[in-house]
Design a protein around this motif. Sequence first.
Motif, PDB file in Angstrom:
ATOM      1  N   HIS A   1       0.671  -0.849   0.085  1.00  0.00           N
ATOM      2  CA  HIS A   1       0.025   0.143  -0.382  1.00  0.00           C
ATOM      3  C   HIS A   1       0.520   1.166  -0.189  1.00  0.00           C
ATOM      4  CE1 HIS A   1      -3.781  -2.327   1.636  1.00  0.00           C
ATOM      5  NE2 HIS A   1      -3.523  -2.351   0.005  1.00  0.00           N
ATOM      6  N   ALA A   2       0.544   2.376  -0.251  1.00  0.00           N
ATOM      7  CA  ALA A   2       1.038   3.565  -0.653  1.00  0.00           C
ATOM      8  C   ALA A   2       1.618   4.258   0.316  1.00  0.00           C
ATOM      9  CB  ALA A   2       0.885   4.374  -1.754  1.00  0.00           C
ATOM     10  N   ASP A   3       0.817   4.257   1.388  1.00  0.00           N
ATOM     11  CA  ASP A   3       1.263   4.816   2.576  1.00  0.00           C
ATOM     12  C   ASP A   3       2.439   3.942   3.199  1.00  0.00           C
ATOM     13  OD1 ASP A   3      -0.618   3.064   2.695  1.00  0.00           O
ATOM     14  OD2 ASP A   3      -1.226   4.109   4.922  1.00  0.00           O
TER      15      ASP A   3
ATOM     16  N   ARG B   1     -11.635  -3.470  -6.462  1.00  0.00           N
ATOM     17  CA  ARG B   1     -11.049  -2.895  -4.738  1.00  0.00           C
ATOM     18  C   ARG B   1      -9.818  -2.478  -4.397  1.00  0.00           C
ATOM     19  NH1 ARG B   1     -12.918  -5.875   0.488  1.00  0.00           N
ATOM     20  NH2 ARG B   1     -12.214  -4.178   2.248  1.00  0.00           N
ATOM     21  N   THR B   2      -8.624  -3.181  -4.943  1.00  0.00           N
ATOM     22  CA  THR B   2      -7.703  -2.353  -4.068  1.00  0.00           C
ATOM     23  C   THR B   2      -6.384  -1.875  -5.267  1.00  0.00           C
ATOM     24  OG1 THR B   2      -6.403  -4.714  -5.545  1.00  0.00           O
ATOM     25  CG2 THR B   2      -7.295  -5.325  -3.817  1.00  0.00           C
ATOM     26  N   ARG B   3      -7.061  -1.366  -6.570  1.00  0.00           N
ATOM     27  CA  ARG B   3      -5.994  -0.581  -7.624  1.00  0.00           C
ATOM     28  C   ARG B   3      -5.658   1.236  -6.915  1.00  0.00           C
ATOM     29  NH1 ARG B   3     -10.791  -1.060 -11.258  1.00  0.00           N
ATOM     30  NH2 ARG B   3      -8.910  -2.489 -12.568  1.00  0.00           N
ATOM     31  N   GLY B   4      -7.073   0.848  -6.208  1.00  0.00           N
ATOM     32  CA  GLY B   4      -6.333   2.829  -5.500  1.00  0.00           C
ATOM     33  C   GLY B   4      -4.964   2.287  -4.652  1.00  0.00           C
ATOM     34  N   HIS B   5      -5.023   1.659  -4.244  1.00  0.00           N
ATOM     35  CA  HIS B   5      -3.779   1.170  -2.915  1.00  0.00           C
ATOM     36  C   HIS B   5      -2.625   1.121  -3.404  1.00  0.00           C
ATOM     37  CE1 HIS B   5      -6.844   1.810  -0.406  1.00  0.00           C
ATOM     38  NE2 HIS B   5      -7.611   1.250  -0.604  1.00  0.00           N
ATOM     39  N   TYR B   6      -1.765   0.331  -5.251  1.00  0.00           N
ATOM     40  CA  TYR B   6      -0.934  -0.136  -5.921  1.00  0.00           C
ATOM     41  C   TYR B   6      -1.096   0.875  -7.026  1.00  0.00           C
ATOM     42  CZ  TYR B   6      -1.961  -4.248  -2.517  1.00  0.00           C
ATOM     43  OH  TYR B   6      -1.705  -4.869  -1.664  1.00  0.00           O
TER      44      TYR B   6
END
Length: 296
Positions: free
Chosen positions: A114-116, A159-164
């Motif tokens: 995850h980006a953070d 669901r997950t593409r906004g985190h990677y």
Amino acid sequence: MPYSLQVGSTQCHIVSDGQQLIDGGSFFGLVPRVLWQRIIRPDEKNRIPAQMRCLLIQSPSGLILVDSGQGDKITAEYRTEFGMDDGNLRLEADLRRVGLSPEDVDIVLLTHLHADHCGGNTRRSDPNDPDSDVVPTFPNARYLIQRLELAEATFPNERTRGHYFPENWEPLRRTGQLETVDGDQELAPGVRSVTVPGHTPGMQVVWVEDAGESLLFLGDACSWAAHMDRIAWVPAFDLEPMRSIEAKRNLRRQAEEKNALLVFQHDSQVVTGRLRPGERGPTVEPEITEVAWPDE
């Protein structure tokens, strides 16, 4: 500010890439606001401050950094939306406060992608040019990630593409610094990573153990102390809630047995704590604390 700790003879430093303001419901999932706001009060936009702590371990095998924060490739709009200051090099500044630099890091262990947690892996070669090349932040380090996590990040779903974001790891492939691993790893004598799926498929935590003392860096397996006290409180970010609950149950049992010092990565009030008996089961007794809204 960094916090320096001794785990036996092993020196550790809790450093930070700053904080973001994140919707409180994201961290507390199905728990009603009327309950979770007793833990942390949200602002007028329902946001709560979330720290981006990382762990530096001065091990016999070299300097290990666990996670790298959000980094500085983010836009001005992102900074405004998530309440981040305009200062760059937050994590690097903390490294230098403990007498170290990015060039000193030998291993970057990523709890997940995850980006953070991994945005600080790379940076712009020219921080004033948003179109400049993306290069490794830690030029001499090996970056370690679970193979399953990298697969999830490379082929995300709706669901997950906004985190990677591939710019956080793809440049490391080109330089040969990205290494995939499978399962639990011994990073150095007394330092090991353990996979705990739930938040993501390849989520991992880090144990530091020496001379009968233990430290557990929980990452997003349990990012707030309240999540350890109430294992049924599962963030909305977690992909597999029941696996998250079981992971916390197992980690809680191990932490009790070892009297481990727990490090909470996002908690804006409890930095570290240990489990003690409570009326409803084990509860976190804070050791290092901070003020969530310091301007008040």
